[in-house]
Design a protein around this motif. Structure first.
Motif, PDB file in Angstrom:
ATOM      1  N   TYR A   1      27.725  21.447  35.403  1.00 54.96           N
ATOM      2  CA  TYR A   1      26.804  20.355  35.093  1.00 54.96           C
ATOM      3  C   TYR A   1      25.437  20.878  34.688  1.00 54.96           C
ATOM      4  O   TYR A   1      24.775  20.303  33.829  1.00 54.96           O
ATOM      5  N   SER A   2      25.022  21.955  35.350  1.00 56.21           N
ATOM      6  CA  SER A   2      23.633  22.399  35.182  1.00 56.21           C
ATOM      7  C   SER A   2      23.348  22.960  33.785  1.00 56.21           C
ATOM      8  O   SER A   2      22.199  23.127  33.423  1.00 56.21           O
ATOM      9  N   VAL A   3      24.388  23.266  33.058  1.00 59.59           N
ATOM     10  CA  VAL A   3      24.146  23.812  31.709  1.00 59.59           C
ATOM     11  C   VAL A   3      24.621  22.857  30.615  1.00 59.59           C
ATOM     12  O   VAL A   3      24.775  23.254  29.465  1.00 59.59           O
ATOM     13  N   GLN A   4      24.887  21.599  30.986  1.00 60.36           N
ATOM     14  CA  GLN A   4      25.369  20.654  29.979  1.00 60.36           C
ATOM     15  C   GLN A   4      24.624  19.334  30.038  1.00 60.36           C
ATOM     16  O   GLN A   4      24.056  18.974  31.072  1.00 60.36           O
ATOM     17  N   GLU A   5      24.658  18.637  28.922  1.00 63.66           N
ATOM     18  CA  GLU A   5      24.131  17.277  28.882  1.00 63.66           C
ATOM     19  C   GLU A   5      25.338  16.353  29.004  1.00 63.66           C
ATOM     20  O   GLU A   5      26.354  16.561  28.340  1.00 63.66           O
ATOM     21  N   SER A   6      25.268  15.349  29.901  1.00 66.87           N
ATOM     22  CA  SER A   6      26.449  14.515  30.086  1.00 66.87           C
ATOM     23  C   SER A   6      26.170  13.093  29.623  1.00 66.87           C
ATOM     24  O   SER A   6      25.063  12.573  29.788  1.00 66.87           O
ATOM     25  N   PHE A   7      27.186  12.506  29.021  1.00 71.51           N
ATOM     26  CA  PHE A   7      27.125  11.099  28.640  1.00 71.51           C
ATOM     27  C   PHE A   7      28.294  10.376  29.279  1.00 71.51           C
ATOM     28  O   PHE A   7      29.104  10.991  29.964  1.00 71.51           O
ATOM     29  N   GLY A   8      28.403   9.079  29.051  1.00 68.73           N
ATOM     30  CA  GLY A   8      29.557   8.348  29.563  1.00 68.73           C
ATOM     31  C   GLY A   8      30.832   8.849  28.893  1.00 68.73           C
ATOM     32  O   GLY A   8      30.794   9.756  28.055  1.00 68.73           O
ATOM     33  N   ASN A   9      31.947   8.301  29.267  1.00 70.11           N
ATOM     34  CA  ASN A   9      33.246   8.671  28.693  1.00 70.11           C
ATOM     35  C   ASN A   9      33.555  10.162  28.813  1.00 70.11           C
ATOM     36  O   ASN A   9      34.265  10.733  27.996  1.00 70.11           O
ATOM     37  N   ASN A  10      32.958  10.780  29.810  1.00 70.42           N
ATOM     38  CA  ASN A  10      33.217  12.198  30.040  1.00 70.42           C
ATOM     39  C   ASN A  10      32.865  13.076  28.843  1.00 70.42           C
ATOM     40  O   ASN A  10      33.548  14.024  28.540  1.00 70.42           O
ATOM     41  N   GLU A  11      31.799  12.697  28.170  1.00 73.37           N
ATOM     42  CA  GLU A  11      31.374  13.540  27.050  1.00 73.37           C
ATOM     43  C   GLU A  11      30.323  14.527  27.530  1.00 73.37           C
ATOM     44  O   GLU A  11      29.358  14.144  28.193  1.00 73.37           O
ATOM     45  N   PHE A  12      30.515  15.802  27.240  1.00 74.12           N
ATOM     46  CA  PHE A  12      29.577  16.837  27.662  1.00 74.12           C
ATOM     47  C   PHE A  12      29.149  17.671  26.467  1.00 74.12           C
ATOM     48  O   PHE A  12      29.962  17.973  25.596  1.00 74.12           O
ATOM     49  N   PHE A  13      27.867  18.005  26.446  1.00 71.01           N
ATOM     50  CA  PHE A  13      27.373  18.883  25.380  1.00 71.01           C
ATOM     51  C   PHE A  13      26.624  20.049  25.992  1.00 71.01           C
ATOM     52  O   PHE A  13      25.878  19.868  26.947  1.00 71.01           O
ATOM     53  N   TRP A  14      26.826  21.214  25.454  1.00 72.29           N
ATOM     54  CA  TRP A  14      26.156  22.416  25.947  1.00 72.29           C
ATOM     55  C   TRP A  14      24.654  22.280  25.782  1.00 72.29           C
ATOM     56  O   TRP A  14      24.186  21.890  24.721  1.00 72.29           O
ATOM     57  N   SER A  15      23.911  22.589  26.857  1.00 69.41           N
ATOM     58  CA  SER A  15      22.459  22.481  26.715  1.00 69.41           C
ATOM     59  C   SER A  15      21.747  23.757  27.165  1.00 69.41           C
ATOM     60  O   SER A  15      20.519  23.801  27.213  1.00 69.41           O
ATOM     61  N   GLY A  16      22.492  24.750  27.568  1.00 69.40           N
ATOM     62  CA  GLY A  16      21.879  26.030  27.940  1.00 69.40           C
ATOM     63  C   GLY A  16      20.969  25.905  29.143  1.00 69.40           C
ATOM     64  O   GLY A  16      21.305  25.226  30.112  1.00 69.40           O
ATOM     65  N   THR A  17      19.785  26.502  29.077  1.00 74.13           N
ATOM     66  CA  THR A  17      18.893  26.552  30.242  1.00 74.13           C
ATOM     67  C   THR A  17      17.827  25.471  30.204  1.00 74.13           C
ATOM     68  O   THR A  17      16.832  25.558  30.918  1.00 74.13           O
ATOM     69  N   VAL A  18      18.066  24.438  29.401  1.00 73.65           N
ATOM     70  CA  VAL A  18      17.052  23.393  29.251  1.00 73.65           C
ATOM     71  C   VAL A  18      16.667  22.785  30.591  1.00 73.65           C
ATOM     72  O   VAL A  18      15.486  22.638  30.920  1.00 73.65           O
ATOM     73  N   TRP A  19      17.661  22.461  31.404  1.00 68.01           N
ATOM     74  CA  TRP A  19      17.379  21.775  32.674  1.00 68.01           C
ATOM     75  C   TRP A  19      16.572  22.669  33.598  1.00 68.01           C
ATOM     76  O   TRP A  19      15.691  22.204  34.316  1.00 68.01           O
ATOM     77  N   PHE A  20      16.877  23.945  33.551  1.00 66.05           N
ATOM     78  CA  PHE A  20      16.154  24.882  34.421  1.00 66.05           C
ATOM     79  C   PHE A  20      14.690  24.995  33.987  1.00 66.05           C
ATOM     80  O   PHE A  20      13.785  25.037  34.807  1.00 66.05           O
ATOM     81  N   GLN A  21      14.478  25.030  32.666  1.00 69.18           N
ATOM     82  CA  GLN A  21      13.104  25.102  32.159  1.00 69.18           C
ATOM     83  C   GLN A  21      12.324  23.846  32.539  1.00 69.18           C
ATOM     84  O   GLN A  21      11.178  23.915  32.986  1.00 69.18           O
TER      85      GLN A  21
END
Lengths: 353, 287
Positions: free
Chosen positions: B34-54
């Protein structure tokens, strides 16, 4: 500056830990308290030191009544079975601790600690902490701490019991030398008769809170006052049997006839005979001996000696002899008792001959 | 010696492996995921790298709750450890009172955490609570739902009540394991009570105290239930600790990514502090 106990007792609830006891310990003497576990050795020591108060009786030191005077106010030191040192002090500070409490100058402390450490061969490890020392070195530190104070009374409560065999032998040899030539009264508690014999001096045999005999160690060994003292002072345990003496012979184990041996001058009658294990041998060795045959229960061979446990006449007898005598367990063995060395006790357990 | 090969043994290890996997490995990996992805409904996930940590490292709100967390844990440790140790020193070593004391000490530990929160919630109420009304009766205005200081006071008091017993029990166990001969030897030396404490009891308690401090550090750093029941993080956000912040992010906002990133940082902080503390305490033992 002798320590005198007059009729002291120790009562805890309904239990009597020490029955009325009177002893006089002389300055510069080495006294062994010999007795089995729970015979009251530790209690007696704590009474001497003032850690416990006697229920009745008086304790005098150098003629002065010190009954009930707390241990801190008396010049006493003590060594325990466990190796008791201050855990976060190094050896130097441990030995120095009683002197610092006494408020001695640091030059004097240095000199005294140096001397004590030299005596106990601790000089190379003065900077180490107790947990970096072997058991033997830890106990040496504790002994040095007891010596450095120049106490009037030094109590050692089974100090060698927790050490392994080699270290025990080593310290056993050194201990009497450490205390020789000191003014202090030394009291040493042990369960092992051999330690009492090695140290010489005087021995108090203890049994169930009673001092059964007090005097020079060798004298007690040779002529124990009663059966209990003989039992306390014999390891392996002394062999006993009821004998019926008639003229020149006596009957043992119900049906075996032996020459009367050392009992020949006694009036006819019933006695309890005691023979130490090393006077019972597989080969006929003595002038006056009595042979008996029994079933072998256990044999312990140590190379230089053999200890054989035999069942005879409903009791167990032990033979201790030089060399290797291999008997098979369960087989029958014929042993010879040296009857000139036998001790004879009367109906109340008192020594007759 | 030939080795016996028995492939069936794997089946015997399997239950434990499955348990550990479901207990620890899979949840942890999910969080990392979870920590490295952006999540949407319908179980859609997109890679987001270290954005959340920053984002996390720049977030003022999290800085504040982390600071509050550190202050809270420091205060709680500074009270509970000395207090627990002194209570343990005062407890009887033998006799009929030992079991009475032990049971009394164990009681707070047996109370469920949310019940502890409700208990103190009611207790500190200014109009009907024993504590709240009592303080007000002394002439000191006290209302933990309005005054930040009163809220902090209540939260700390609650934690001290709940957890000091743990320190007491650990220290007591350590104290009774010191052989009597040590005390006797100290007596023969003529050592004063302070010296007995400083040179016998304290060194002998070192390991037990290390464990007590570690446990209390970890637990107080993760405190959630009692505080959420008592103050809900308020008044305002003055008692909003790190865990409360985390739950609000994950469940309130459903920001799975940032919440997962915070979880991992949270976990690493506790791990690092515990390791640092333990290593410092035990460094003498090693050499």
């Amino acid at each position: 500056m002798s320590l005198e106990l007059h009729n002291i007792t120790k009562q805890v609830g309904a239990d009597t830990h020490i029955h009325p006891t009177s002893l006089v310990l002389k300055p510069g003497s080495f006294n062994v308290l010999l007795g089995t576990t729970l015979s009251g050795k530790t209690t007696l020591m704590q009474l001497m030191a003032g850690i416990q108060k006697p229920s009745s009786g008086t304790i005098r030191f150098a003629g002065k009544d010190v009954t009930g005077v707390a241990v801190q106010k008396r010049n006493v030191s003590m060594v325990y079975q466990q190796f008791i040192n201050y855990p976060n002090f190094n050896v130097y500070d441990n030995i120095a601790s009683p002197l610092r409490v006494a408020g001695m100058s640091s030059a004097e402390i240095d000199a005294r600690v140096g001397k004590a450490a030299d005596l106990l061969r601790l000089t190379p490890m003065l900077k180490r902490r107790p947990n970096e020392l072997s058991g033997g070195q830890q106990q040496r530190t504790a002994i040095a701490r007891a010596l450095v104070k120049d106490s009037d009374l030094i109590l050692l409560d089974e100090p060698l019991a927790n050490l392994d065999y080699k270290l025990r032998e080593e310290l056993r040899e050194e201990l009497p030398k450490l205390f020789a030539g000191r003014e202090a009264i030394v009291v040493y508690a042990t369960t092992e008769p051999i330690e009492a014999l090695l140290f010489g001096g005087t021995t108090a045999a203890l049994h169930e809170g009673r001092v059964t005999q007090f005097g020079p160690t060798s004298a007690i060994y040779r002529t124990p006052r009663d059966l209990v003292t003989a039992q306390v002072f014999s390891d392996p345990p002394i062999n006993t049997a009821i004998v019926e003496k008639r003229g020149e012979t006596m009957t043992v184990f119900g049906n075996v006839a032996w020459p009367a041996g050392s009992a020949r001058s006694l009036p006819d009658g019933r006695y309890t005979m005691g023979i130490r294990p090393h006077h019972v041998t597989p080969e006929k060795a003595a002038k006056t001996s009595g042979a008996f045959t029994g079933r072998v229960l256990v044999t312990e061979l140590s190379g230089s000696e053999s200890i054989i446990h035999v069942e005879v006449g409903g009791s167990t007898w032990v033979s201790q002899s030089h060399g290797i005598h291999a008997f098979e367990v369960g087989a029958s063995a014929t042993l010879h008792a040296d009857l000139d060395q036998a001790l004879f006790f009367g109906a109340n357990g008192e020594l007759i001959r | 010696m030939s080795k016996t090969v028995n492939q069936k043994a794997w089946w015997l290890v399997l239950p434990v492996f499955v348990m550990v996997a479901f207990n620890a490995l899979i949840p942890l990996m999910t969080v990392v995921n979870y920590s490295v992805q952006e999540s949407f409904g319908n179980n859609e996930f997109f890679w987001s790298g270290t954005v959340w940590f920053q984002q996390l490292l720049a977030d003022d709100q999290i800085h504040e709750s982390l600071l509050r967390q550190i202050v809270f844990t420091s205060i709680v440790l500074a009270i509970q450890v000395p207090l627990g140790l002194s209570i343990a020193l005062c407890m009887p070593k033998k006799g009929p009172w030992v079991s009475v004391c032990l049971v009394l000490m164990a009681l707070p530990l047996l109370v469920p955490w949310n019940v502890v929160g409700s208990m103190w919630n009611i207790m500190a109420l200014p109009d009907i609570g024993l504590l709240g009304k009592g303080i007000n009766a002394l002439g000191i205005p006290f209302n933990y739902t309005r005054q930040p200081m009163a809220a902090w006071f209540t939260v700390i008091l609650m934690d001290v009540w709940h957890w000091t017993s743990l320190v007491v029990l650990l220290c007591y166990a350590g104290l009774v394991s010191i052989p009597d001969a040590y005390y006797q030897a100290a007596k023969v030396d003529g050592a004063k009570p302070w010296a007995v404490f400083r040179y016998i009891q304290l060194p002998k308690l070192k390991h037990v105290l290390t464990i007590a401090i570690l446990l209390r550090f970890m637990d107080s750093f993760m405190i959630y239930t009692e505080v959420i029941v008592l103050t809900g993080g308020g008044p305002g956000s003055t008692t909003k600790f790190l865990s409360i912040d985390l739950v609000q992010k994950a469940l309130g906002g459903f920001d799975l990514g940032p919440a997962a990133a915070l979880s991992i940082v949270y976990f690493l902080i506790i791990l690092l502090m515990s390791w640092l503390f333990y290593t410092l305490m035990m460094r003498n033992e090693a050499n």
